[in-house]
Design an enzyme around this catalytic site. Structure first.
Site, PDB file in Angstrom:
ATOM      1  N   HIS A   1     -39.741  27.562  32.770  1.00 51.81           N
ATOM      2  CA  HIS A   1     -40.680  26.817  33.235  1.00 51.81           C
ATOM      3  C   HIS A   1     -40.512  26.761  34.739  1.00 51.81           C
ATOM      4  O   HIS A   1     -39.366  26.494  35.556  1.00 51.81           O
ATOM      5  CB  HIS A   1     -40.918  25.478  32.663  1.00 51.81           C
ATOM      6  CG  HIS A   1     -42.144  24.802  33.253  1.00 51.81           C
ATOM      7  ND1 HIS A   1     -42.446  24.007  34.294  1.00 51.81           N
ATOM      8  CD2 HIS A   1     -43.456  24.617  32.589  1.00 51.81           C
ATOM      9  CE1 HIS A   1     -43.618  23.805  34.449  1.00 51.81           C
ATOM     10  NE2 HIS A   1     -44.314  23.881  33.178  1.00 51.81           N
TER      11      HIS A   1
ATOM     12  N   GLU B   1     -48.079  31.437  34.300  1.00 48.63           N
ATOM     13  CA  GLU B   1     -48.245  30.316  34.681  1.00 48.63           C
ATOM     14  C   GLU B   1     -48.228  30.378  36.464  1.00 48.63           C
ATOM     15  O   GLU B   1     -46.956  30.266  37.020  1.00 48.63           O
ATOM     16  CB  GLU B   1     -47.417  29.096  34.515  1.00 48.63           C
ATOM     17  CG  GLU B   1     -47.427  28.773  33.097  1.00 48.63           C
ATOM     18  CD  GLU B   1     -47.179  27.201  32.971  1.00 48.63           C
ATOM     19  OE1 GLU B   1     -47.773  26.561  32.215  1.00 48.63           O
ATOM     20  OE2 GLU B   1     -46.098  26.915  33.181  1.00 48.63           O
TER      21      GLU B   1
HETATM   22  P1  PGA Z   1     -50.339  21.414  34.571  1.00 49.40           P
HETATM   23  O1  PGA Z   1     -48.979  21.935  34.075  1.00 49.40           O
HETATM   24  O2  PGA Z   1     -51.254  21.458  33.470  1.00 49.40           O
HETATM   25  O3  PGA Z   1     -50.154  19.863  34.830  1.00 49.40           O
HETATM   26  O4  PGA Z   1     -50.844  22.219  35.568  1.00 49.40           O
HETATM   27  C1  PGA Z   1     -48.701  23.170  33.543  1.00 49.40           C
HETATM   28  C2  PGA Z   1     -47.349  23.125  32.806  1.00 49.40           C
HETATM   29  O5  PGA Z   1     -46.567  22.453  33.233  1.00 49.40           O
HETATM   30  O6  PGA Z   1     -47.081  24.068  32.315  1.00 49.40           O
END
Ligand code: PGA
Length: 278
Positions: A109, A195
């Site tokens: 992450h 992401e």
């Molecule tokens: P968010 O976070 O939805 O707050 O942008 C995504 C994540 O932490 O994977």
């Protein structure tokens, strides 16, 4: 198959600037996700729901196993040790995660990646360590897979990398080093989450449909290079996904689910995402 993950993390909305208490987070899952009002949050044959909880919360949530089972909500953890054996204070063994009923581990992450980047940058401001961090994630993935855990591996570029037009290069590096030297069967247990780091945080601008589609295609291409069976590969999108944009994001070809941080702290909002309409 679609997968939706709730990434329940500390203090996810910076402007809110208050920490969720231990009990609030437990209540969110037990009273919010698992209450009869929100049966909308339930896994099906076509849709998996995974709650990625902090380590401290896993035993509490495991006590609600039968309820989690009724609604087919799976337990995930937010990290795992890369150490196979030996004495390592602070580290969390994949064996323990298995014993607590965890099915899936989140690895790489961006907030975890940033912790390592910050430490390494302070130690060596001109050093190049991105690959070393990818390799660390590779060891974590190997350790988790060896104990029968499934992986959600996160990839994505920072704002600076996006501005320098390096998205392609960064994703490639993260996949080539992070997912290096696994066999097809092992890779069959790895889900990838795209992401973009600049979109994480809730309520931030999200990439255009075209950018998401291009990144997901690129991930497929790199995944093929490291040996994935592309027919089975699941790629989730994460970064400010919420109930208002979930339908749009899920309609983009190649998007098979969502990893949700901020909006997962409200069970109605999370239900709205899981039951998105196109
Ligand atoms: P968010 O976070 O939805 O707050 O942008 C995504 C994540 O932490 O994977």
């Amino acid at each position: 198959m679609e997968i939706f993950g709730a990434n329940l993390k500390m203090n996810p909305v910076p402007k809110d600037n208050k920490n969720t208490s231990y009990q609030q987070l437990v209540n969110l899952v037990i009273n919010g996700y698992l209450s009869t009002d929100h049966r909308g949050i339930a896994g099906t044959a076509e849709k998996r729901i995974i709650v990625f909880a902090p380590f401290t919360h896993l035993p509490q949530l495991r006590n609600w196993k039968s309820f989690l089972n009724n609604q087919k909500i799976e337990l995930g953890s937010q990290d795992v040790s890369e150490q196979v054996s030996g004495a390592y204070t602070r580290q969390i063994s994949p064996v323990w995660l298995k014993e607590l009923g965890v099915s899936t581990v989140l690895i790489g992450h961006s907030e975890v990646r940033k912790e390592y980047e910050d430490i390494l940058e302070e130690a060596s401001p001109c050093g190049y360590y991105a690959e070393a961090i990818d390799r660390l994630f590779n060891r974590k993935i190997r350790n988790a897979l060896a104990h029968g855990l499934e992986i959600v591996y996160c990839v994505g570029e920072t704002e600076k990398e996006k501005q320098k037009d390096e998205t392609k290069k960064v994703i490639k590096r993260q996949i080539i080093y992070g997912l290096n030297a696994f066999n097809k069967e092992e890779l069959g247990k790895v889900i990838i989450a795209y992401e973009p780091r600049w979109a994480i945080g809730g309520g931030k601008p999200i990439p255009s449909d075209e950018e998401i589609r291009t990144a997901h295609n690129q991930i497929r291409e790199n995944a093929c290079e490291v040996g994935f069976n592309l027919e089975k590969l699941i790629i989730m999108y994460g970064g400010s996904m919420d109930e208002s944009n979930a339908g749009r994001i899920m309609a983009i070809p190649g998007v098979n689910g969502g990893l949700i941080g901020s909006a997962s702290l409200n069970s109605e909002r999370f239900a709205g995402i899981v039951n998105y309409r196109r």
